[in-house]
Motif scaffolding. Structure first.
Motif, short mmCIF file in Angstrom:
data_model
loop_
_atom_site.label_atom_id
_atom_site.label_comp_id
_atom_site.label_asym_id
_atom_site.label_seq_id
_atom_site.Cartn_x
_atom_site.Cartn_y
_atom_site.Cartn_z
N LYS A 30 -80.35 34.99 63.12
CA LYS A 30 -80.49 33.29 62.96
C LYS A 30 -82.44 33.02 62.97
CE LYS A 30 -76.37 32.33 65.46
NZ LYS A 30 -75.35 31.50 64.94
N ASP A 84 -87.25 25.68 62.32
CA ASP A 84 -87.39 25.49 61.13
C ASP A 84 -88.37 25.41 59.81
OD1 ASP A 84 -86.97 23.29 59.17
OD2 ASP A 84 -86.25 21.76 60.09
N THR A 104 -90.93 21.28 49.05
CA THR A 104 -90.35 21.69 48.49
C THR A 104 -90.53 21.99 47.06
OG1 THR A 104 -89.11 19.67 48.96
CG2 THR A 104 -88.23 21.83 49.86
N GLN A 113 -82.35 26.58 49.43
CA GLN A 113 -80.72 25.72 50.38
C GLN A 113 -80.33 27.22 51.20
OE1 GLN A 113 -79.39 22.81 49.60
NE2 GLN A 113 -78.59 23.25 50.64
N LYS A 114 -80.72 28.23 50.68
CA LYS A 114 -80.09 28.71 52.18
C LYS A 114 -80.83 28.77 53.17
CE LYS A 114 -78.49 33.22 49.18
NZ LYS A 114 -77.83 34.76 49.36
N ARG A 156 -82.22 26.47 54.14
CA ARG A 156 -81.81 25.01 55.23
C ARG A 156 -80.26 24.90 55.60
NH1 ARG A 156 -83.02 22.38 49.54
NH2 ARG A 156 -83.96 21.61 49.43
N SER A 157 -79.46 25.50 54.30
CA SER A 157 -77.93 26.51 55.19
C SER A 157 -77.83 27.03 56.13
CB SER A 157 -77.33 25.87 54.14
OG SER A 157 -77.36 27.54 53.52
N GLY A 158 -78.88 27.86 56.62
CA GLY A 158 -79.13 28.73 58.39
C GLY A 158 -78.89 30.44 57.22
N GLN A 159 -78.38 30.41 55.97
CA GLN A 159 -77.99 31.62 55.58
C GLN A 159 -79.26 32.46 55.48
OE1 GLN A 159 -75.85 31.14 51.82
NE2 GLN A 159 -74.87 29.37 52.55
#
Length: 73
Positions: free
Chosen positions: A4, A8, A20, A35-36, A38-41
């Protein structure tokens, strides 16, 4: 996922002067990678290298391993 983000990343990039819009305009990384994040991927090693370069940090400053509880079925 047991890996994880500790911080941020988007906020840290903004604090370092990389919002951005600038990241996309200067083609530092694409919208899909943003986007990855932002979504924690997890992102690619190349993107992680880019982020570390922009923030002048090590991967361990961004990521941590969190042991997941065993599935008790």
């Amino acid at each position: 996922m047991p890996i994880k983000y500790k911080i941020d990343v988007i906020a840290a990039l903004k604090e370092a002067g990389y919002n951005t819009t600038r990241i996309r305009k200067e083609k530092i990384m694409g919208e899909a990678m943003l986007q990855k994040i932002r979504s924690g991927q997890m992102v690619s090693w190349a993107t992680l290298e880019t982020i570390c370069g922009l923030l002048n940090c090590q991967p361990g400053d961004l990521l941590e391993y969190v042991r997941e509880a065993p599935d008790n079925r």
